[in-house]
Design a protein around this motif. Sequence first.
Motif, PDB file in Angstrom:
ATOM      1  N   THR A 144      43.383  35.335  36.149  1.00  0.00           N
ATOM      2  CA  THR A 144      43.884  36.067  37.622  1.00  0.00           C
ATOM      3  C   THR A 144      43.048  37.382  38.157  1.00  0.00           C
ATOM      4  O   THR A 144      42.476  37.990  37.061  1.00  0.00           O
ATOM      5  N   SER A 145      42.897  37.669  39.058  1.00  0.00           N
ATOM      6  CA  SER A 145      42.324  38.623  39.683  1.00  0.00           C
ATOM      7  C   SER A 145      43.447  39.572  40.235  1.00  0.00           C
ATOM      8  O   SER A 145      44.144  39.005  41.245  1.00  0.00           O
ATOM      9  N   ASP A 146      43.828  40.843  39.909  1.00  0.00           N
ATOM     10  CA  ASP A 146      44.916  41.522  40.487  1.00  0.00           C
ATOM     11  C   ASP A 146      44.880  41.732  41.819  1.00  0.00           C
ATOM     12  O   ASP A 146      43.802  42.158  42.375  1.00  0.00           O
ATOM     13  N   HIS A 147      45.952  41.749  42.593  1.00  0.00           N
ATOM     14  CA  HIS A 147      46.029  42.168  43.931  1.00  0.00           C
ATOM     15  C   HIS A 147      46.552  43.756  44.003  1.00  0.00           C
ATOM     16  O   HIS A 147      47.772  43.995  44.056  1.00  0.00           O
ATOM     17  N   SER A 148      45.695  44.410  43.584  1.00  0.00           N
ATOM     18  CA  SER A 148      45.961  45.954  43.536  1.00  0.00           C
ATOM     19  C   SER A 148      44.889  46.475  44.247  1.00  0.00           C
ATOM     20  O   SER A 148      43.656  46.372  44.400  1.00  0.00           O
ATOM     21  N   TRP A 149      45.026  47.883  44.720  1.00  0.00           N
ATOM     22  CA  TRP A 149      44.149  48.740  45.428  1.00  0.00           C
ATOM     23  C   TRP A 149      43.069  49.056  44.531  1.00  0.00           C
ATOM     24  O   TRP A 149      41.727  48.999  44.958  1.00  0.00           O
ATOM     25  N   VAL A 150      43.353  49.254  43.267  1.00  0.00           N
ATOM     26  CA  VAL A 150      42.044  49.663  42.517  1.00  0.00           C
ATOM     27  C   VAL A 150      41.115  48.574  42.041  1.00  0.00           C
ATOM     28  O   VAL A 150      40.102  48.831  42.028  1.00  0.00           O
ATOM     29  N   ASN A 151      41.619  47.337  41.964  1.00  0.00           N
ATOM     30  CA  ASN A 151      40.882  46.052  41.755  1.00  0.00           C
ATOM     31  C   ASN A 151      40.187  45.827  42.946  1.00  0.00           C
ATOM     32  O   ASN A 151      38.966  45.520  42.901  1.00  0.00           O
ATOM     33  N   GLU A 152      40.731  46.265  44.038  1.00  0.00           N
ATOM     34  CA  GLU A 152      39.920  45.821  45.381  1.00  0.00           C
ATOM     35  C   GLU A 152      38.630  46.745  45.533  1.00  0.00           C
ATOM     36  O   GLU A 152      37.584  46.256  45.882  1.00  0.00           O
ATOM     37  N   GLN A 153      38.824  48.073  45.181  1.00  0.00           N
ATOM     38  CA  GLN A 153      37.905  49.149  45.371  1.00  0.00           C
ATOM     39  C   GLN A 153      36.745  48.916  44.121  1.00  0.00           C
ATOM     40  O   GLN A 153      35.588  48.781  44.299  1.00  0.00           O
ATOM     41  N   LEU A 154      37.210  48.243  43.086  1.00  0.00           N
ATOM     42  CA  LEU A 154      36.504  47.837  41.700  1.00  0.00           C
ATOM     43  C   LEU A 154      35.499  46.535  42.218  1.00  0.00           C
ATOM     44  O   LEU A 154      34.303  46.663  42.212  1.00  0.00           O
ATOM     45  N   GLN A 155      36.031  45.687  42.952  1.00  0.00           N
ATOM     46  CA  GLN A 155      35.436  44.262  43.314  1.00  0.00           C
ATOM     47  C   GLN A 155      34.311  44.712  44.204  1.00  0.00           C
ATOM     48  O   GLN A 155      33.387  44.197  44.462  1.00  0.00           O
ATOM     49  N   SER A 156      34.692  45.772  45.241  1.00  0.00           N
ATOM     50  CA  SER A 156      33.708  45.979  46.274  1.00  0.00           C
ATOM     51  C   SER A 156      32.695  47.133  45.758  1.00  0.00           C
ATOM     52  O   SER A 156      31.658  47.501  46.446  1.00  0.00           O
ATOM     53  N   GLY A 157      32.905  47.428  44.523  1.00  0.00           N
ATOM     54  CA  GLY A 157      31.869  48.279  43.987  1.00  0.00           C
ATOM     55  C   GLY A 157      31.902  49.907  44.207  1.00  0.00           C
ATOM     56  O   GLY A 157      31.143  50.476  44.065  1.00  0.00           O
ATOM     57  N   VAL A 158      33.314  50.117  44.685  1.00  0.00           N
ATOM     58  CA  VAL A 158      33.277  51.662  45.352  1.00  0.00           C
ATOM     59  C   VAL A 158      33.784  52.543  43.868  1.00  0.00           C
ATOM     60  O   VAL A 158      33.232  53.747  43.856  1.00  0.00           O
ATOM     61  N   ILE A 159      34.322  51.941  42.913  1.00  0.00           N
ATOM     62  CA  ILE A 159      34.556  52.540  41.798  1.00  0.00           C
ATOM     63  C   ILE A 159      34.206  51.926  40.592  1.00  0.00           C
ATOM     64  O   ILE A 159      34.062  50.509  40.588  1.00  0.00           O
ATOM     65  N   SER A 160      34.052  52.235  39.399  1.00  0.00           N
ATOM     66  CA  SER A 160      33.714  51.810  38.007  1.00  0.00           C
ATOM     67  C   SER A 160      35.008  51.180  37.239  1.00  0.00           C
ATOM     68  O   SER A 160      36.129  51.678  37.759  1.00  0.00           O
ATOM     69  N   ALA A 161      34.644  50.286  36.348  1.00  0.00           N
ATOM     70  CA  ALA A 161      35.774  49.753  35.535  1.00  0.00           C
ATOM     71  C   ALA A 161      36.570  50.832  34.589  1.00  0.00           C
ATOM     72  O   ALA A 161      37.914  50.979  34.659  1.00  0.00           O
ATOM     73  N   ASP A 162      35.800  52.026  34.368  1.00  0.00           N
ATOM     74  CA  ASP A 162      36.240  52.944  33.664  1.00  0.00           C
ATOM     75  C   ASP A 162      37.218  54.073  34.505  1.00  0.00           C
ATOM     76  O   ASP A 162      38.412  54.426  34.304  1.00  0.00           O
ATOM     77  N   GLN A 163      36.726  54.161  35.737  1.00  0.00           N
ATOM     78  CA  GLN A 163      37.330  54.937  36.654  1.00  0.00           C
ATOM     79  C   GLN A 163      38.659  53.978  37.218  1.00  0.00           C
ATOM     80  O   GLN A 163      39.812  54.644  37.513  1.00  0.00           O
ATOM     81  N   ALA A 164      38.531  52.922  37.242  1.00  0.00           N
ATOM     82  CA  ALA A 164      39.737  52.095  37.733  1.00  0.00           C
ATOM     83  C   ALA A 164      40.945  52.244  36.804  1.00  0.00           C
ATOM     84  O   ALA A 164      41.838  52.332  36.967  1.00  0.00           O
ATOM     85  N   ARG A 165      40.414  52.066  35.268  1.00  0.00           N
ATOM     86  CA  ARG A 165      41.531  52.261  34.304  1.00  0.00           C
ATOM     87  C   ARG A 165      42.287  53.564  34.289  1.00  0.00           C
ATOM     88  O   ARG A 165      43.495  53.492  34.094  1.00  0.00           O
ATOM     89  N   ALA A 166      41.674  54.882  34.569  1.00  0.00           N
ATOM     90  CA  ALA A 166      42.398  55.996  34.441  1.00  0.00           C
ATOM     91  C   ALA A 166      42.765  56.177  36.109  1.00  0.00           C
ATOM     92  O   ALA A 166      43.342  57.472  36.260  1.00  0.00           O
ATOM     93  N   HIS A 167      42.735  55.570  37.085  1.00  0.00           N
ATOM     94  CA  HIS A 167      42.870  55.858  38.372  1.00  0.00           C
ATOM     95  C   HIS A 167      44.090  56.221  38.861  1.00  0.00           C
ATOM     96  O   HIS A 167      45.257  55.493  38.314  1.00  0.00           O
TER      97      HIS A 167
END
Length: 254
Positions: A144-167
Amino acid sequence: MKIVYQAITDVGRKRKGNEDSLFVNPEQNLFVVADGMGGHAAGEVASKVAVESINEFVCLTAGDEEITWPFGLDQDMSYDGNRLKTAVRFANRKVLEAMKERSEYEGMATTVAAVLVDGEEANLAHVGDSRVYLFRESELSQLTSDHSWVNEQLQSGVISADQARAHPLRNVVTRALGGKADLQVDMQLHKLKPGDLLLLCSDGLTTMVPDEEIQRVMREGAGDVQKLAQGLVAEANARGGEDNITVLLIQFQE
Ligand code: CA
């Protein structure tokens, strides 16, 4: 295929109540995890209403009786796919109705991750950031792909996976039951193989335990789903247990 399952929900180490709900109906091969949100125990109500309503609709459509499909039928999907998708939309309606009944329930919402198994096929439905993973031949993959703000930012390349985890906004979901009346439900169909394991979980597991670690625990304990479920919950608690932790494992055997 034979199905063995194990489900655990745990309050964690920081929260007073548990807003997650679990539901298994072995007769229908229905498995559901929901993670509720909202003050004054409303999150608990939302997740409970959701899992019970999903089961209600799945049971209602199990027999031959002619029933009215509240949102019509999707011709591109199997009967069970339609049952599960409609069950989640039906549950959304029930959560919205419950909200209207009592003012303290206003603003409550819940995620849902649900699996309905028919023979060798698993129908998956999800809304929000509760996840479904497949563990096959010792490899873990997130289905599944999360319906979350952070995942949307991650998918569009705005933030990195590491940033997403601690966001700081990692708990913000962009889609949930209890929001819009016209809920979009993500559906998937997977063909199962003997030895496959499906993991349904709330974010209390995945925000505490990175995927590589979930995979490590699963490699070590995949033979015994009971111990494995306990091991995953223990790992999330050992890493802080900041949220409620729900783990539902479904193992498919020859
Ligand atoms: Ca949660």
